[in-house]
Design a protein around this motif. Structure first.
Motif, PDB file in Angstrom:
ATOM      1  N   HIS A  75       0.857  -1.190   0.000  1.00 47.39           N
ATOM      2  CA  HIS A  75       0.000   0.000   0.000  1.00 47.39           C
ATOM      3  C   HIS A  75       0.888   1.233   0.000  1.00 47.39           C
ATOM      4  O   HIS A  75       1.578   1.489   0.990  1.00 47.39           O
ATOM      5  CB  HIS A  75      -0.925  -0.015   1.220  1.00 47.39           C
ATOM      6  N   LEU A  76       0.849   1.949  -1.096  1.00 46.82           N
ATOM      7  CA  LEU A  76       1.836   3.018  -1.238  1.00 46.82           C
ATOM      8  C   LEU A  76       1.521   4.268  -0.424  1.00 46.82           C
ATOM      9  O   LEU A  76       2.299   5.224  -0.429  1.00 46.82           O
ATOM     10  CB  LEU A  76       2.061   3.350  -2.716  1.00 46.82           C
ATOM     11  N   ASN A  77       0.403   4.232   0.306  1.00 51.29           N
ATOM     12  CA  ASN A  77       0.220   5.324   1.267  1.00 51.29           C
ATOM     13  C   ASN A  77       0.938   5.006   2.585  1.00 51.29           C
ATOM     14  O   ASN A  77       1.019   5.837   3.485  1.00 51.29           O
ATOM     15  CB  ASN A  77      -1.261   5.638   1.508  1.00 51.29           C
ATOM     16  N   ASN A  78       1.485   3.801   2.640  1.00 57.12           N
ATOM     17  CA  ASN A  78       2.253   3.395   3.817  1.00 57.12           C
ATOM     18  C   ASN A  78       3.742   3.658   3.533  1.00 57.12           C
ATOM     19  O   ASN A  78       4.280   3.195   2.519  1.00 57.12           O
ATOM     20  CB  ASN A  78       1.966   1.903   4.042  1.00 57.12           C
ATOM     21  N   SER A  79       4.408   4.390   4.432  1.00 54.17           N
ATOM     22  CA  SER A  79       5.781   4.830   4.129  1.00 54.17           C
ATOM     23  C   SER A  79       6.750   3.655   4.016  1.00 54.17           C
ATOM     24  O   SER A  79       7.682   3.688   3.212  1.00 54.17           O
ATOM     25  CB  SER A  79       6.258   5.840   5.169  1.00 54.17           C
ATOM     26  N   GLN A  80       6.509   2.599   4.799  1.00 50.36           N
ATOM     27  CA  GLN A  80       7.418   1.437   4.725  1.00 50.36           C
ATOM     28  C   GLN A  80       7.311   0.755   3.364  1.00 50.36           C
ATOM     29  O   GLN A  80       8.307   0.329   2.774  1.00 50.36           O
ATOM     30  CB  GLN A  80       7.074   0.437   5.815  1.00 50.36           C
ATOM     31  N   ASP A  81       6.084   0.638   2.896  1.00 45.27           N
ATOM     32  CA  ASP A  81       5.879   0.007   1.587  1.00 45.27           C
ATOM     33  C   ASP A  81       6.489   0.860   0.474  1.00 45.27           C
ATOM     34  O   ASP A  81       7.083   0.349  -0.466  1.00 45.27           O
ATOM     35  CB  ASP A  81       4.387  -0.213   1.305  1.00 45.27           C
ATOM     36  N   ARG A  82       6.338   2.169   0.613  1.00 46.29           N
ATOM     37  CA  ARG A  82       6.945   3.049  -0.409  1.00 46.29           C
ATOM     38  C   ARG A  82       8.456   2.903  -0.396  1.00 46.29           C
ATOM     39  O   ARG A  82       9.100   2.855  -1.430  1.00 46.29           O
ATOM     40  CB  ARG A  82       6.571   4.516  -0.138  1.00 46.29           C
ATOM     41  N   HIS A  83       9.001   2.780   0.802  1.00 42.24           N
ATOM     42  CA  HIS A  83      10.453   2.626   0.897  1.00 42.24           C
ATOM     43  C   HIS A  83      10.885   1.315   0.225  1.00 42.24           C
ATOM     44  O   HIS A  83      11.889   1.279  -0.505  1.00 42.24           O
ATOM     45  CB  HIS A  83      10.903   2.655   2.361  1.00 42.24           C
ATOM     46  N   PHE A  84      10.117   0.279   0.455  1.00 45.12           N
ATOM     47  CA  PHE A  84      10.452  -1.010  -0.173  1.00 45.12           C
ATOM     48  C   PHE A  84      10.422  -0.887  -1.701  1.00 45.12           C
ATOM     49  O   PHE A  84      11.297  -1.383  -2.397  1.00 45.12           O
ATOM     50  CB  PHE A  84       9.485  -2.103   0.322  1.00 45.12           C
ATOM     51  N   ILE A  85       9.420  -0.204  -2.203  1.00 41.72           N
ATOM     52  CA  ILE A  85       9.330  -0.033  -3.666  1.00 41.72           C
ATOM     53  C   ILE A  85      10.491   0.814  -4.193  1.00 41.72           C
ATOM     54  O   ILE A  85      11.023   0.559  -5.271  1.00 41.72           O
ATOM     55  CB  ILE A  85       7.953   0.589  -4.048  1.00 41.72           C
ATOM     56  N   LEU A  86      10.919   1.794  -3.382  1.00 45.47           N
ATOM     57  CA  LEU A  86      12.102   2.571  -3.794  1.00 45.47           C
ATOM     58  C   LEU A  86      13.331   1.672  -3.858  1.00 45.47           C
ATOM     59  O   LEU A  86      14.170   1.802  -4.760  1.00 45.47           O
ATOM     60  CB  LEU A  86      12.374   3.703  -2.799  1.00 45.47           C
ATOM     61  N   GLN A  87      13.440   0.758  -2.899  1.00 44.53           N
ATOM     62  CA  GLN A  87      14.565  -0.197  -2.929  1.00 44.53           C
ATOM     63  C   GLN A  87      14.521  -1.017  -4.216  1.00 44.53           C
ATOM     64  O   GLN A  87      15.537  -1.208  -4.885  1.00 44.53           O
ATOM     65  CB  GLN A  87      14.502  -1.153  -1.726  1.00 44.53           C
ATOM     66  N   MET A  88      13.327  -1.482  -4.558  1.00 46.60           N
ATOM     67  CA  MET A  88      13.200  -2.301  -5.772  1.00 46.60           C
ATOM     68  C   MET A  88      13.487  -1.453  -7.022  1.00 46.60           C
ATOM     69  O   MET A  88      14.114  -1.921  -7.968  1.00 46.60           O
ATOM     70  CB  MET A  88      11.791  -2.920  -5.876  1.00 46.60           C
ATOM     71  N   ALA A  89      13.030  -0.202  -7.000  1.00 50.25           N
ATOM     72  CA  ALA A  89      13.278   0.674  -8.157  1.00 50.25           C
ATOM     73  C   ALA A  89      14.781   0.897  -8.329  1.00 50.25           C
ATOM     74  O   ALA A  89      15.309   0.857  -9.444  1.00 50.25           O
ATOM     75  CB  ALA A  89      12.553   2.007  -7.955  1.00 50.25           C
ATOM     76  N   LEU A  90      15.473   1.101  -7.208  1.00 57.12           N
ATOM     77  CA  LEU A  90      16.924   1.334  -7.307  1.00 57.12           C
ATOM     78  C   LEU A  90      17.637   0.070  -7.787  1.00 57.12           C
ATOM     79  O   LEU A  90      18.564   0.122  -8.599  1.00 57.12           O
ATOM     80  CB  LEU A  90      17.489   1.792  -5.946  1.00 57.12           C
TER      81      LEU A  90
END
Ligand SMILES: Nc1ncnc2c1ncn2[C@@H]1O[C@@H]2COP(=O)(O)O[C@H]2[C@H]1O
Length: 451
Positions: free
Chosen positions: A336-351
């Protein structure tokens, strides 16, 4: 014959340190590589120069080079003597003002960024050419979101400053300077330090790779799935992590550092040794530049830690771990991208995706990266052989070919990009898969003229 390069005044954004002020006069510089390209003839490898200062203006340092050539100690390069003399930098960032190992006069020229010297062998200035290149580089930046962006060309047009120019442009694009009240001079200083801390001698792990990853990261940040949910802080971190994720890379991998009992391996207890070093190096540059010094210490610490967690995710030896977690999340549909932890995980995957996306670029770009990484692997293998160390996998030029390495690597990254396409479900992710598939085919059945 003595050739004299008179470098223009070097403006500094902080006072000249005392130890430099005390040293007006001649300096001696040793090198085995040329200042403006090409190796130095043996008999010219000792060069002299001069440092002077204007005591009325401590913000200015004058540097005069007499065919100056500085020796780089920090990378393994093709020159045997340089390889043998290599010692990794410690995590202490050295003074940026000293003429020191690893800092060539060309770096100083770049810091000037006045482009008043662009010839290789003469002192002539070509301001018209410079202007032409600069406007073409600016034109290219209008298409910075294109997956076909040719970072090699951009680097040439920007006079080797692709990482600085591209990252600065993206900071502007996202209004990060305004939003985070960043000091433009500090930002430029920071970016120049970042760019110069990559080793130009590395065929692959150099500032151009960082620029390529930053551009790819921008493409991923722009994906509709992400863009709508990301905060400016996420974007700031994503770009910072991409630009710094391989800082001070020595051109050899962790396996080499472990078997040669390198001090970094001991420092980081054999775990994510390089990634920890890149992170700590990035933090030290952030602090040295004071880029974030106006933020509260809690915010700064939080940014530094998140930066670390992003950079550490690029450790390829933990690839399967991240991939499994990503797949499990997608199977459960619980991101859930309104959740900061999940957004951080997706940033890790994007990087992660940005870091290893070179097999997914159009063939003419992808092929260049493939040759560069292979050359770096093979150079490591040569060093290992000379030092009687076991030659690492993929590093033996007598056993492997570029194509063989690429087919193996593409097989490794395919599942990640498949999951990324499942997550982002975008035209870009389909383009990526299509390039990757056709590139793999080209390596499998190479038409001779393509290689
Ligand atoms: N085209 C490629 N072929 C083979 N290996 C690659 C390629 N691109 C990236 N890599 C590997 O992927 C790794 C990602 O992390 P590193 O940058 O530490 O080191 C990189 C290389 O080892």
């Amino acid at each position: 014959m003595e050739v004299c390069y008179q470098l223009p005044v070097l403006p500094l954004d902080r006072p000249v340190p005392k130890h430099v002020l005390g040293r007006r006069g001649a300096i001696s510089i040793t090198s085995s590589s040329g200042l403006f390209g090409g190796p130095a003839p043996r008999q010219l490898s000792k060069r002299r120069g001069a440092v002077s200062y204007d005591s009325s203006d401590q913000m200015v340092l004058y540097i005069r080079m007499i065919d100056a050539r500085l020796r780089s100690q920090t990378s393994y390069t093709s020159e045997k003597s340089e390889r043998d003399g290599w010692t990794a930098q410690t995590d202490t960032v050295r003074s940026r003002l000293e003429l020191q190992p690893g800092r060539s006069a060309r770096c100083i020229h770049k810091i000037l960024h006045t482009s008043c010297y662009c010839g290789k062998d003469t002192q002539e200035s070509h301001p018209i050419l410079d202007q032409e290149y600069i406007s073409q580089a600016k034109f290219m930046l209008k298409k910075v979101g294109s997956w076909n962006f040719d970072v090699f060309l951009f680097d040439q047009l920007s006079n080797g400053n692709s990482l600085v120019d591209l990252t600065f442009h993206l900071f502007n694009e996202y209004s990060l300077i305004k939003l985070f009240e960043l000091d433009v001079l500090k930002l430029r200083h920071f970016l120049v330090m970042v760019q110069e801390s990559y080793h130009r001698q590395n065929p692959y792990h150099n500032a151009l790779h960082a620029a390529d990853v930053t551009q790819a990261m921008y493409c991923f940040l722009q994906e509709p799935q992400l863009f709508e949910s990301l905060t400016s802080c996420d974007i700031l971190l994503g770009l910072l992590a991409a630009a710094t994720h391989d800082l001070d890379h020595p051109g050899v991998n962790q396996s080499f550092l472990l078997k040669s009992s390198h001090h970094l391996a001991m420092l980081y207890q054999n775990m994510s040794v390089l990634e920890n070093h890149h992170w700590k190096f990035a933090v030290s540059l952030l602090r040295e530049s004071c880029l974030l010094s106006h933020l509260s210490s809690t915010d700064r610490e939080n940014l530094e830690n998140r930066l670390g967690s992003l950079i550490l995710a690029t450790d390829i030896s933990r690839h399967d771990e991240y991939l499994s977690e990503f797949r499990a999340h997608l199977n459960r549909a619980d991101l859930h991208l309104n959740n900061s932890q999940d957004r951080h995980f997706i940033l890790q995957m994007a990087l992660k995706c940005a870091d290893i996306c070179n097999p997914c670029r159009p063939w003419h770009l992808s092929k260049l990266w493939s040759h560069k990484i292979t050359e770096e692997f093979f150079r490591q293998g040569d060093i290992e052989r000379r030092k009687n160390l076991e030659v690492s996998t993929l590093c033996d030029r007598n056993t492997y070919t570029v194509g063989k390495i690429q087919i193996g690597f593409i097989s490794l990254v395919e599942p990640l990009f498949a999951e990324w396409a499942r997550f982002s479900d975008s035209p870009l992710s389909r383009i990526i898969i299509s390039h990757m598939t056709s590139n793999k085919l080209k390596w499998t059945h190479p038409p001779q003229e393509n290689m």
